[in-house]
Design a protein around this motif. Structure first.
Motif, mmCIF file in Angstrom:
data_model
loop_
_atom_site.group_PDB
_atom_site.id
_atom_site.type_symbol
_atom_site.label_atom_id
_atom_site.label_comp_id
_atom_site.label_asym_id
_atom_site.label_seq_id
_atom_site.Cartn_x
_atom_site.Cartn_y
_atom_site.Cartn_z
ATOM 1 N N LYS A 310 0.911 -1.296 -0.004
ATOM 2 C CA LYS A 310 0.079 -0.004 -0.018
ATOM 3 C C LYS A 310 0.907 1.195 -0.130
ATOM 4 O O LYS A 310 1.837 1.427 0.782
ATOM 5 C CB LYS A 310 -1.058 -0.073 1.275
ATOM 6 C CG LYS A 310 -2.065 -1.102 1.223
ATOM 7 C CD LYS A 310 -2.766 -0.885 2.216
ATOM 8 C CE LYS A 310 -3.952 -1.714 2.400
ATOM 9 N NZ LYS A 310 -4.960 -1.619 3.488
ATOM 10 N N SER A 312 0.545 5.596 -0.560
ATOM 11 C CA SER A 312 -0.210 6.892 -0.882
ATOM 12 C C SER A 312 0.627 8.019 -1.298
ATOM 13 O O SER A 312 1.740 8.003 -1.055
ATOM 14 C CB SER A 312 -0.900 7.130 0.716
ATOM 15 O OG SER A 312 0.088 7.547 1.470
ATOM 16 N N THR A 339 -5.614 13.855 -3.352
ATOM 17 C CA THR A 339 -4.840 12.737 -2.949
ATOM 18 C C THR A 339 -5.467 11.326 -3.287
ATOM 19 O O THR A 339 -6.592 11.182 -3.183
ATOM 20 C CB THR A 339 -4.531 12.849 -1.425
ATOM 21 O OG1 THR A 339 -3.824 13.959 -1.255
ATOM 22 C CG2 THR A 339 -3.589 11.772 -1.129
ATOM 23 N N GLU A 341 -5.438 7.210 -3.093
ATOM 24 C CA GLU A 341 -4.740 6.013 -1.958
ATOM 25 C C GLU A 341 -4.744 4.767 -3.019
ATOM 26 O O GLU A 341 -5.885 4.333 -3.411
ATOM 27 C CB GLU A 341 -5.361 5.694 -0.780
ATOM 28 C CG GLU A 341 -5.093 6.903 0.163
ATOM 29 C CD GLU A 341 -5.763 6.495 1.419
ATOM 30 O OE1 GLU A 341 -5.617 7.537 2.566
ATOM 31 O OE2 GLU A 341 -6.358 5.480 1.573
#
Length: 361
Positions: A310, A312, A339, A341
């Motif tokens: 993961k 971001s 943003t 993710e």
């Protein structure tokens, strides 16, 4: 002396008278016998002649019949012959004859009488038919049958032959009656003026078949003419029905053609709309695909440095929320960033080399 002589003479005269009287009686007796014998001989001759006459007549009458039992008449036997014989027999009435001769004469009279009755019955039956064997118009069937039945007990074989012809006549009468009834049923009444409105081809065919079985020319023609009128009506009905069928078929074809035209027009419009929508959709999908692909690549690149975990990334200047509790997306302006993710899911099997994943923002 003289007295004695006178006596003797007287006696002699008496004896002579007796002798002469006896001779007269003998002659009369002899004369009567001779006359009776002569009359007897004449009677015998007359009886013999009468017997010969009866015998001759009997031979003539026997020739009228077809057999010894006298059960049928020769075709050549005529009423003229029978009438002539009846006249001859009439002349024999009142004549003296022996019992034997009277019996023979009685047989002759009976044979002549039967011949007349048979000829009468045979003639009446024959008159029921024409030369072709067809029943004549106004045939006297009842009279013929009555004449035949009178001989049922005495001439059974003759009656049997005649009854066959009577049966044929009755069958022809029945055929005409049935055919007439069938033809009349095609009309509104027995006068045959108006054809039934609901007359059918089947009923017409049935009646025509019955009429075709008739042997009598006149009855057949009369009923055939009546059938011709019915046939004309049926032909007109067929023509009307055919026209109606053609009109119905034409109407159905026009409706089908109009329906197909409308359907094709709608299909074309729908197709146009579908094509436009498809084009628009394809454009959006293509653009979205490109964007996704760019994002995927961007994400892939970002996640590659993080070891497929993961990650971001935050775009500069992007805020997820704004003042007053409203989402930041509500106040976004061209050029703003946000943003994302992203979570990488690996390489796609169906599209070699391409990776896939999803992200939230």
């Amino acid at each position: 002396m003289d007295k004695k002589r006178k006596f003797i003479i007287g006696v002699s005269m008496a004896i002579g008278l007796v002798i002469l009287g006896g001779g007269a009686l003998g002659f009369h007796y002899h004369s009567v016998k001779a006359e009776e014998k002569k009359q007897a001989e004449a009677q015998q001759a007359q009886t013999k002649k009468l017997q010969q006459t009866i015998q001759t007549y009997q031979k003539e009458v026997n020739a009228w019949y077809t057999d010894d039992k006298k059960e049928g008449l020769q075709k050549a036997t005529t009423e003229k012959e029978i009438t002539a014989m009846e006249s001859k027999l009439k002349k024999l009435e009142g004549k003296e004859m022996s019992v034997e001769t009277a019996a023979k004469l009685n047989t002759l009279v009976m044979d002549v009488g039967y011949a007349r009755s048979m000829l009468d019955a045979q003639t009446k039956v024959a008159s029921l038919f024409d030369g072709t064997g067809a029943l004549v118009e106004n045939a006297q069937l009842e009279a013929a049958e009555k004449a035949v039945n009178q001989l049922k007990e005495t001439k059974p074989a003759f009656v049997k032959v005649q009854q066959k012809r009577l049966t044929e006549a009755k069958n022809q009468v029945k055929t005409i009656e049935e055919a007439t009834k069938a033809v009349n049923a095609l009309y509104t009444n027995n006068k045959r003026e108006t054809v039934q409105s609901n007359v059918t081809q089947a009923n017409y065919t049935t009646a025509k078949t019955k009429v075709g079985s008739i042997k009598q020319a006149k009855a057949k023609k009369t009923l055939s003419d009546a059938l011709a009128k019915v046939e004309t009506v049926l032909q007109k009905q067929k023509e009307v029905a055919q026209q109606q069928a053609e009109q119905a078929a034409s109407t159905n074809d026009n409706q089908a053609t109009n329906g197909n035209t409308a359907s094709n027009g709608g299909n074309k419009t729908a197709s146009s709309h579908s094509q436009a929508g498809s084009d628009s959709s394809n454009g959006s999908s293509s653009q979205a695909g490109k964007s996704s692909s760019s994002s995927a690549k961007s994400g892939s690149k970002s996640s590659a440095s993080a070891g497929k975990s993961k990650s971001s990334s935050k775009a500069s200047g992007g805020n997820s929320k704004s003042n007053n509790g409203k989402s930041g997306y509500d106040n976004m302006k061209p050029g703003d960033r946000w943003t994302v993710e992203w979570e990488d899911k690996g390489v796609m099997e169906s599209d070699a080399g391409r990776t896939w994943g999803y992200g939230t923002w």
